[in-house]
Design an enzyme around this catalytic site. Structure first.
Site, PDB file in Angstrom:
ATOM      1  N   GLU A 163       0.794  -1.239   0.000  1.00 55.03           N
ATOM      2  CA  GLU A 163       0.000   0.000   0.000  1.00 55.03           C
ATOM      3  C   GLU A 163       0.827   1.289   0.000  1.00 55.03           C
ATOM      4  OE1 GLU A 163      -2.856  -0.294   3.186  1.00 55.03           O
ATOM      5  OE2 GLU A 163      -3.786  -2.070   2.337  1.00 55.03           O
ATOM      6  N   GLU A 268      -5.940 -10.954  -1.469  1.00 54.37           N
ATOM      7  CA  GLU A 268      -6.798 -10.739  -0.286  1.00 54.37           C
ATOM      8  C   GLU A 268      -8.267 -10.723  -0.710  1.00 54.37           C
ATOM      9  OE1 GLU A 268      -5.464  -7.386   2.104  1.00 54.37           O
ATOM     10  OE2 GLU A 268      -3.360  -7.838   1.709  1.00 54.37           O
TER      11      GLU A 268
HETATM   12  C1  XIL Z   1      -6.460  -6.445   8.147  1.00 57.95           C
HETATM   13  C2  XIL Z   1      -6.779  -7.631   9.057  1.00 57.95           C
HETATM   14  O1  XIL Z   1      -7.606  -8.522   8.352  1.00 57.95           O
HETATM   15  C3  XIL Z   1      -7.461  -7.158  10.303  1.00 57.95           C
HETATM   16  O2  XIL Z   1      -7.622  -8.236  11.226  1.00 57.95           O
HETATM   17  C4  XIL Z   1      -6.635  -6.044  10.968  1.00 57.95           C
HETATM   18  O3  XIL Z   1      -7.345  -5.536  12.076  1.00 57.95           O
HETATM   19  C5  XIL Z   1      -6.357  -4.928   9.986  1.00 57.95           C
HETATM   20  O4  XIL Z   1      -5.722  -5.464   8.833  1.00 57.95           O
HETATM   21  N1  XIL Z   1      -5.021  -4.752   3.559  1.00 57.95           N
HETATM   22  C6  XIL Z   1      -4.005  -5.520   4.064  1.00 57.95           C
HETATM   23  C7  XIL Z   1      -4.265  -6.396   5.233  1.00 57.95           C
HETATM   24  O5  XIL Z   1      -2.923  -5.570   3.465  1.00 57.95           O
HETATM   25  O6  XIL Z   1      -3.128  -6.529   6.045  1.00 57.95           O
HETATM   26  C8  XIL Z   1      -5.423  -5.903   6.055  1.00 57.95           C
HETATM   27  O7  XIL Z   1      -5.685  -6.890   7.057  1.00 57.95           O
HETATM   28  C9  XIL Z   1      -6.625  -5.679   5.166  1.00 57.95           C
HETATM   29  C10 XIL Z   1      -6.332  -4.617   4.139  1.00 57.95           C
END
Ligand code: XIL
Length: 383
Positions: A163, A268
């Site tokens: 990100e 994701e």
């Molecule tokens: C999220 C997790 O799923 C949550 O449990 C945590 O509270 C916050 O992070 N992008 C990413 C992930 O790269 O690491 C994030 O994961 C979701 C968005």
């Protein structure tokens, strides 16, 4: 050349011996026992992964454990490798959970993904107080050396930078960017490659099917390549909803990244069925949505997913997987951000306390219609 052979060529030796041979064993078992699963269905196409949480790593979620072994051949740690947990104070590493995560993946011959090395979020507090660029560069370097070094040849793939971009494709004003400048990105890739030359190195981000951000990633990757650092893949996070992003933008994104000569991965994946607060008028990108907590309009299905929405979700997953299968030779992995709806982060983000239904397994760990929907997409390509 078949896609399996192509994947073997790009893969490292460990990957070949542990995963592909295992897949062949699965194929054999498959024909004998007729066991259907996600990983067997797509094993010639791409890895099927799941992000797992701490309970799941520790084996405290027995239903998830069964599904993980049966359905998935790749794992990502949802939180435990992030800076705030793994290096809570300078040079003080807590590898207890991450060691168990890697051991779990090895025990099950899975493709193991390390998430993530350099990210502005879920950082340790001391990082936010640093004002000196040399100190920041040292912390970044020692962090990468420690994590990649500890799991050298064991974690197969690293989300090296996560990100780093704004929505318009410019570089985000993170602590890394503001102290180290643009070079922090290629330096992170260089360091990771130096410590584990065989690891797959990924740039990972969200909203990459939006043209301006997609263009930003293209420039970022080209820059890393031009400067001679190693980058192997782009991870498209794929936190999507029922209508957005449109399929044609997803397809453009697959083609654009693949043209750069890197692997494309969906890292994701989840599909939210709830109202999206960013679509409301007068809301800006970084809004805090506390005001919507407990608002029933924003949480319309607290007890059950209505059949009509289940149908839409199934159709959306079918279309997404039809597209993934069309481009399977460009896509190396599809990872879901969680196993069942019960533990999805989307129950609490971006509004706390909602009931979302974004994955293939419901709150009782049962297959939803979308599960068979995507398996059927594969079957259709075989006739
Ligand atoms: C999220 C997790 O799923 C949550 O449990 C945590 O509270 C916050 O992070 N992008 C990413 C992930 O790269 O690491 C994030 O994961 C979701 C968005």
């Amino acid at each position: 050349m078949s896609s399996l052979i192509k994947k073997i060529i790009v893969a490292n030796l460990f990957f070949f011996t542990s995963i592909c041979c295992n897949n062949k064993t699965h194929e054999h078992t498959h024909s004998k026992k007729q066991t259907s699963s996600l990983k067997n269905t797509f094993h010639n196409d791409f890895f099927i992964g799941a992000a797992i949480n701490q309970n799941q790593i520790l084996g405290q979620d027995s239903m998830a454990k069964l599904l993980l072994k049966k359905e998935f051949n790749s794992i990502t740690s949802e939180n435990n490798l992030k800076w705030m947990y793994i290096e809570p104070s300078p040079n003080n590493f807590n590898f207890v959970i991450s060691d168990k995560f890697v051991a779990l993946g090895e025990k099950n011959n899975m493709y193991i993904v390390g998430h993530t090395l350099v990210w502005h979020s879920q950082i340790a507090d001391y990082m936010n107080e640093i004002t000196d660029s040399v100190r920041m560069a040292n912390y970044m370097e020692s962090h990468i050396r420690a994590l990649v070094g500890r799991y050298k040849n064991r974690i197969h793939s690293w989300d090296v930078v996560n990100e780093a971009l704004n929505e318009d494709g410019s570089l985000r004003e993170s602590i890394f960017y503001s102290l180290l400048g643009e070079e922090y990105i290629e330096n992170a890739f260089r360091l990771a490659a130096e410590v584990d030359p065989k690891a797959e190195l990924t740039y990972n981000d969200y909203n990459l099917c939006k043209p301006s951000k997609r263009e930003g990633v293209i420039k970022l990757v080209q820059n890393i390549q031009k400067n001679g650092a190693k980058i192997d893949a782009v991870g498209i996070q794929a936190h999507w909803n029922l209508n957005d992003p449109p399929l044609d933008e997803i397809e453009k994104t697959i083609l654009a990244f693949s043209k750069l000569g890197v692997k494309v991965m969906f890292t994701e994946l989840d599909v939210s069925v709830l109202p999206n607060p960013w679509e409301l008028e007068g809301v800006d990108e970084n809004q805090n949505f506390q005001q919507f907590e407990g608002n029933t309009k924003m949480n319309p299905y607290p007890l059950k997913l209505p059949d009509s929405i289940q149908v839409q979700l199934t159709k959306r997953y079918e279309q997404i997987f039809a597209l993934f299968l069309k481009h399977q030779e460009k896509i190396s992995r599809v990872t879901f951000w969680g196993i069942s709806d019960k533990q999805s982060w989307l129950n609490n983000w971006p509004i706390k306390g909602r009931t979302n239904y974004p994955l293939l397994f419901d709150r009782e760990y049962q297959k939803k219609d979308a599960y068979m929907g995507i398996i059927n997409q594969k079957k259709q390509t075989q006739f």
